[in-house]
Design an enzyme around this catalytic site. Structure first.
Site, mmCIF file in Angstrom:
data_model
loop_
_atom_site.group_PDB
_atom_site.id
_atom_site.type_symbol
_atom_site.label_atom_id
_atom_site.label_comp_id
_atom_site.label_asym_id
_atom_site.label_seq_id
_atom_site.Cartn_x
_atom_site.Cartn_y
_atom_site.Cartn_z
ATOM 1 C CE LYS A 162 -6.667 13.561 0.597
ATOM 2 N NZ LYS A 162 -6.983 12.292 -0.044
ATOM 3 N NE ARG A 163 -3.431 9.821 10.461
ATOM 4 C CZ ARG A 163 -2.973 8.955 11.346
ATOM 5 N NH1 ARG A 163 -3.640 7.846 11.590
ATOM 6 N NH2 ARG A 163 -1.869 9.197 12.024
ATOM 7 C CB THR A 177 -10.164 4.718 -0.752
ATOM 8 O OG1 THR A 177 -9.589 5.061 0.508
ATOM 9 C CG2 THR A 177 -9.501 3.470 -1.293
ATOM 10 C CE LYS A 190 -2.408 10.581 3.334
ATOM 11 N NZ LYS A 190 -3.105 9.721 2.350
ATOM 12 C CG HIS A 213 -1.942 -0.991 1.290
ATOM 13 N ND1 HIS A 213 -3.227 -0.806 0.840
ATOM 14 C CD2 HIS A 213 -1.882 -2.260 1.726
ATOM 15 C CE1 HIS A 213 -3.917 -1.912 1.018
ATOM 16 N NE2 HIS A 213 -3.121 -2.811 1.558
ATOM 17 C CE LYS A 248 -14.111 5.572 1.250
ATOM 18 N NZ LYS A 248 -13.228 5.629 2.425
HETATM 19 C C1 26Q Z 1 4.621 1.239 9.413
HETATM 20 C C2 26Q Z 1 5.698 0.920 10.219
HETATM 21 C C3 26Q Z 1 5.560 0.866 11.565
HETATM 22 C C4 26Q Z 1 4.337 1.164 12.112
HETATM 23 C C5 26Q Z 1 3.255 1.498 11.325
HETATM 24 C C6 26Q Z 1 3.387 1.527 9.982
HETATM 25 C C7 26Q Z 1 2.233 1.880 9.128
HETATM 26 C C8 26Q Z 1 0.954 2.009 9.645
HETATM 27 C C9 26Q Z 1 -0.109 2.329 8.814
HETATM 28 C C10 26Q Z 1 2.413 2.084 7.775
HETATM 29 C C11 26Q Z 1 1.353 2.417 6.969
HETATM 30 C C12 26Q Z 1 0.082 2.545 7.465
HETATM 31 C C13 26Q Z 1 -1.057 2.901 6.633
HETATM 32 C C14 26Q Z 1 -0.977 3.013 5.317
HETATM 33 C C15 26Q Z 1 -2.115 3.405 4.484
HETATM 34 O O1 26Q Z 1 -3.185 3.684 4.975
HETATM 35 N N1 26Q Z 1 -1.926 3.424 3.158
HETATM 36 C C16 26Q Z 1 -2.970 3.819 2.254
HETATM 37 O O2 26Q Z 1 -3.640 2.665 1.786
HETATM 38 C C17 26Q Z 1 -4.773 3.004 1.013
HETATM 39 C C18 26Q Z 1 -5.504 1.721 0.669
HETATM 40 O O3 26Q Z 1 -4.765 0.983 -0.258
HETATM 41 C C19 26Q Z 1 -4.371 3.781 -0.230
HETATM 42 O O4 26Q Z 1 -5.531 4.181 -0.900
HETATM 43 C C20 26Q Z 1 -3.547 5.014 0.162
HETATM 44 O O5 26Q Z 1 -3.050 5.638 -1.002
HETATM 45 C C21 26Q Z 1 -2.393 4.591 1.065
HETATM 46 O O6 26Q Z 1 -1.705 5.738 1.533
#
Ligand code: 26Q
Length: 754
Positions: A494-495, A601, A500, A314, A605
């Protein structure tokens, strides 16, 4: 079925009251219990192969409406509640939102569970039962503060199962206790499950903030969801969480195989495991270990595991790719070390290229590399993202395993993101195109023959205005701010992350502010709405929130600007907010630096709810642009190949852009006396310095094109019927982004659930 009598029986038994004597909270609990009983009566789907969707996050959102919709009881329940003096929307306010996710990845997992069940496929989720979820965000002094977000109630959605598995850590063994949430499928008679593992004696909520004893694993393992990739603390705890989840999940898989009478030597014919990013990747060595314990040879075990597991990537942000020092894994789960070393040895024997190593020379374990070697499918989440994975980020892997790589463009469940959150629009679509789109979203295209129908276009605008009005009421209720429903609603939710580029949106706000101050009014009033949580340790992200809140305060206090420009940041943006905001949006901000947003995503929406996209050619925006055509979307900015080139050759220097007349005053406004009077000087100055000197995600590269394109959209908005026509094309083309389509593709190409 008629639900009036059973509900009456429930309110009498629970409260000794007739339904029309109950308050909204009592009706909520009666409906909850009723839907739980209905779902419990449904069988699980059958099939040769069963899917287990492993994910550290499931961002479910409220469940009552969704489950009523899946059970086909939504309209009837709403009707009854109205007879009793309430409404579903009101009753739903009593429901706390389970906050088991950070953002896109977690919400995607929730949409996927919904679609898997709606397609009648056998597939369960496996995750963790975080008690205080992701933090609850509040603002004070124009800064984000974090509080616990408790969501678990005694009579809520969690079903105790009595199932538990021992999980062995370096320090001793903890039991993983299994709770389930039912996932009833729409238009099918079946229900799947979301399995959430928990410790036996969870810690109470911290007294202040979200600090807790990160070494008290036995009690705190499931206290909080790790708040994103930028938090430096608690890495070890995160590894404990991951191992706990996958060890218990792997034991559940083997238990269910036993119950089906399947020999574990045939595991891969009966089990598919989808690994949602690298957070559950330890399931690969753990399942291998458990199969060895059951008498399989290493060859046999690895064969079964590698033909059961499939991995979804992702992100292409290098800093988010998980790498754990072997010493962490040795502390958490020492029994995995020999297995990981053997897996690494075998991989190196066949493929000695050091870029492909699972264990690097510094003894760190690259989780994504583990996944790619020991799974049979690797997918990206949008066409551009998969292309970048294959051509640059994971090229050495794609060269040796071309047959493993595939794309699965993300999707969203239109049941929550159109039917439930925008029933008026759903009704209009029914009238124009018939109701078939609810089971076959491609049928939305039938709307294309109404782009010349003035009555339909007027009704579309009317519905948008009603949704904006409802949002105004919610914002006034929650934040005490009164917005103008006749202004253009421009929304970025979004986050918070530098890539972003919420900071670039803020530069546009500054530009409009300065224009209005100099007497140059926009063609119509604009309301800019933000929603975003920043990871608690992500300092730059918090500074951007600070900037937005300061701008909001500045403008609110200025009677010259306020009629023309408003800025609001909703506090604690979550799924519930999203369901209010998205149907009310005119212009959807999707402005990430090209190549950085894997898919997005919310872009899908917004589109399905008739907002037009203002976006870069990044992630799934590219596919949106192809579908709707250039006249129905506002794209701008550098393309991904240019951006990748700039990174490769260190070719971007923000100072060059800062020098430009159209840019410098906007950036300098960060440290203007007006803003410094409201904000924290260190934070604003640090943002200013960063933007001029680093600007790692190239906001200044795109900002002029962004401003010009956004101005064009604001101008176009004035031609209401032309705007409505574009909106209708967007809705018509959004069927492609149904997660039902995405899941059908996963099933056809990867899972083959039969
Ligand atoms: C990584 C290392 C250590 C701890 C946490 C993490 C971590 C936690 C959450 C890394 C990534 C995330 C979340 C990622 C995320 O939400 N990615 C998003 O995924 C969506 C669904 O595929 C995409 O639409 C977005 O583009 C993407 O940013």
């Amino acid at each position: 079925m008629d639900i009036q009598l059973p509900l009456q029986r429930l309110t009498r038994a629970k409260y000794g009251l007739e339904p029309n004597q109950c308050d909204a909270g009592q009706l909520y609990h009666a409906l909850l219990q009723f839907t739980q009983e209905q779902a419990a009566g449904r069988p699980a789907p059958e099939g040769e192969r069963k899917l287990y969707y492993f994910s550290a996050e499931f961002l479910l959102g409220k469940l009552l409406s969704n489950n009523l919709l899946a059970l086909g009881l939504y309209d009837q329940a709403d009707e009854l509640l109205r007879q009793w003096g309430h409404s579903l929307a009101e009753v739903e306010q009593a429901e706390p939102e389970p906050s088991l996710g950070n953002g896109g990845l977690g919400r995607l997992a929730a949409c996927f569970l919904d679609s898997i069940a709606a397609l009648g496929l056998p597939g369960d989720g496996v995750g963790l039962n975080y008690h205080y979820g992701l933090f609850r965000q509040v603002f004070s002094d124009n800064q984000q503060r974090e509080l616990p977000n408790p969501w678990i109630e005694p009579d809520g959605w969690l079903i105790p199962t009595g199932v538990r598995f021992p999980v062995r850590f370096g320090f001793g063994t903890l039991d993983a206790v299994l709770w389930d949430i039912a996932v009833p499928g729409a238009h099918t008679g079946i229900a799947n499950r979301l399995h959430l593992f928990d410790v036996e004696h969870p810690a109470p909520a911290p007294q202040q903030g979200i600090g807790f004893d990160k070494r008290d694993i036995a009690h705190c393992l499931t206290s909080f969801l790790y708040p994103d990739d930028s938090d430096e603390d608690g890495r070890l705890l995160r590894v404990y969480q991951q191992y706990f989840m996958v060890s218990a999940g792997a034991q559940l898989i083997l238990k269910e195989l036993d119950e089906r009478g399947v020999d574990p030597r045939q595991l891969c014919q009966h089990v598919a495991i989808q690994i949602n990013d690298t957070h559950p990747s330890m399931v690969i060595p753990e399942l291998t270990r458990l199969l060895l314990e059951r008498g399989l040879s290493m060859d046999e075990a690895l064969h079964q595991v590698a033909h059961a597991c499939a991995y979804t990537n992702h992100t292409i942000l290098a800093e988010a790719l998980e790498k754990w020092p072997m010493s962490y894994l040795r502390t958490v789960a020492p029994q995995l070390e020999p297995i990981l070393r053997e897996m690494d040895r075998r991989a190196k024997q066949v493929l000695p290229d050091p870029r492909l190593a699972i264990i690097g020379p510094d003894d760190t374990v690259h989780m994504a590399h583990l996944d790619i070697h020991y799974s049979y499918s690797v997918n990206g989440v949008a066409a551009l993202h998969t292309q970048i994975l294959c051509q640059s980020e994971l090229k050495p892997f794609a060269d040796v395993y071309p047959y493993k790589f595939n794309n699965k463009t993300n999707g969203i469940t239109l049941r929550r993101w159109l039917e439930a959150c925008n029933p008026q629009l759903a009704g209009l679509i029914d009238q124009c195109a018939g109701p078939q789109w609810r089971t076959d979203p491609a049928r939305l295209e039938a709307l294309l023959s109404f782009t010349g129908d003035g009555q339909v276009l007027r009704r579309l605008l009317e519905i948008k205005r009603e949704n904006k009005l409802a949002l105004c009421q919610a914002v006034e209720r929650e934040q005490g701010v009164r917005l103008d429903p006749d202004s253009l609603f421009d929304i970025q939710v979004k986050r918070l992350h530098e890539y972003k580029r919420q900071q670039m949106n803020a530069l546009y706000v500054i530009r409009k502010y300065l224009e209005i101050k100099s007497g140059q009014l926009p063609p119509r009033p604009i309301t800019v709405i933000f929603g975003a949580k920043a990871a608690p340790a992500y300092v730059m992200a918090k500074r951007i929130i600070h900037l937005i809140l300061c701008l909001s305060q500045l403008i609110e206090a200025d009677p010259q600007v306020r009629p023309w420009l408003r800025v609001v940041m909703v506090a604690n943006y979550n799924v519930t907010w999203a369901q209010q905001l998205i149907p009310a949006c005119d212009l959807s901000e999707q402005i990430s630096l090209a190549s950085k947003e894997a898919s997005g995503t919310s872009n899908m929406k917004f589109m399905a709810n008739g907002a037009l996209t203002l976006g870069t050619l990044d992630g799934a925006n590219v596919e949106i642009a192809q579908l709707v055509g250039g006249e129905n979307i506002y794209t701008f900015g550098a393309h991904s190949d240019q951006v990748i080139g700039l990174y490769a050759h260190n070719g971007y220097h923000p100072w060059d852009y800062y020098q430009r007349d159209g840019v410098r005053p906007l950036v300098d406004f960060l440290v203007s006396p007006q803003l410094l009077a409201l904000g924290n000087e260190d934070d604003l100055r640090a943002l200013w310095e960063d933007m001029k000197g680093k600007d790692y995600f190239m906001a200044l590269l795109d900002v002029e094109d962004y401003i010009a394109t956004r101005d064009r959209a604001v101008l176009d908005y004035g031609n209401r019927s032309a705007w409505a026509r574009k909106a209708l094309v967007n809705i018509a083309k959004s069927g492609y982004f149904s997660s039902d389509r995405t899941i059908q593709q996963y099933n056809q190409d990867i899972w083959r659930l039969g």
